[in-house]
Design an enzyme around this catalytic site. Structure first.
Site, PDB file in Angstrom:
ATOM      1  CG  ASP A  12       0.418   9.140   0.676  1.00  0.00           C
ATOM      2  OD1 ASP A  12       0.140   9.782  -0.352  1.00  0.00           O
ATOM      3  OD2 ASP A  12       1.532   9.182   1.228  1.00  0.00           O
ATOM      4  CG  ASP A  14       5.122   9.014  -3.594  1.00  0.00           C
ATOM      5  OD1 ASP A  14       5.330   8.056  -4.353  1.00  0.00           O
ATOM      6  OD2 ASP A  14       4.914  10.172  -3.986  1.00  0.00           O
ATOM      7  CG  ASP A 139       4.550   9.296   3.922  1.00  0.00           C
ATOM      8  OD1 ASP A 139       3.592   9.366   3.119  1.00  0.00           O
ATOM      9  OD2 ASP A 139       5.636   9.872   3.743  1.00  0.00           O
TER      10      ASP A 139
END
Length: 179
Positions: A12, A14, A139
């Site tokens: 990922d 961000d 996250d």
């Protein structure tokens, strides 16, 4: 597995490879003349840590052209991913449809930040259920819930109470996990 017989590691952007929180905290201070600390956002979303009248503006910066262009790379991410790229096919998978204005900026950011990953390895999606990889480092538990492979939770301020997925607290942990 790829045609070359290597497993696929999806990553990922961000708060995993891109330190978007650092940029958002700097932006908050610039916009409001006061600091918002990492301690203040521990255990919650940034929008929930600011006064109600500022929530819309705090989220709106993510949809501004140029915002995603100069986000810092997470500590050790480049070094660890370069090393893992020798054994894994690395792809970047981001839920870019959450902020479609950022697509071009994210593309350029990836080109500059991780030049050893070809742009054919960029997945700009709405849902990570469509990402076909062996592993996903993310996250957001929402993304790991729908991912068909092995989900690994990257430690972030908003997911501290999450315990359904193996947790990696840093890129050094990522390196140890795949050692």
């Amino acid at each position: 597995m790829t045609a070359r017989g290597r497993k696929v590691l999806a990553v990922d952007l961000d708060e995993v490879s891109a330190d978007t929180v650092a940029k958002r905290l700097r932006r908050y201070e610039a916009d409001h003349g006061e600091a918002l600390s990492r301690a203040a956002i521990h255990g919650r979303q940034i929008r929930d840590a600011v006064p109600p009248g500022r929530r819309v503006q705090v989220e709106a910066c993510l949809d501004e052209p140029g915002f995603s262009r100069d986000v810092p790379v997470m500590a050790d991410a480049r070094r660890v991913l370069r090393d893992l790229a020798e054994r894994f096919e690395i792809v970047f998978a981001t839920s870019a449809m959450d902020h479609p204005v950022s697509l071009h900026d994210r593309y350029l950011w990836l080109q500059e930040s991780f030049p050893f990953v070809p742009d054919r390895g960029y997945v700009f999606c709405g849902s990570k259920q469509f990402v076909h990889a062996d592993y996903l480092i993310d996250d957001n538990p929402r993304n790991l819930e729908v991912f068909p492979g092995r989900g690994l939770l990257f430690d972030a301020h908003h997911n501290v109470a999450e315990d359904r997925f193996p947790r990696l607290s840093s890129w050094r942990d990522v390196h140890r996990y795949f050692a």
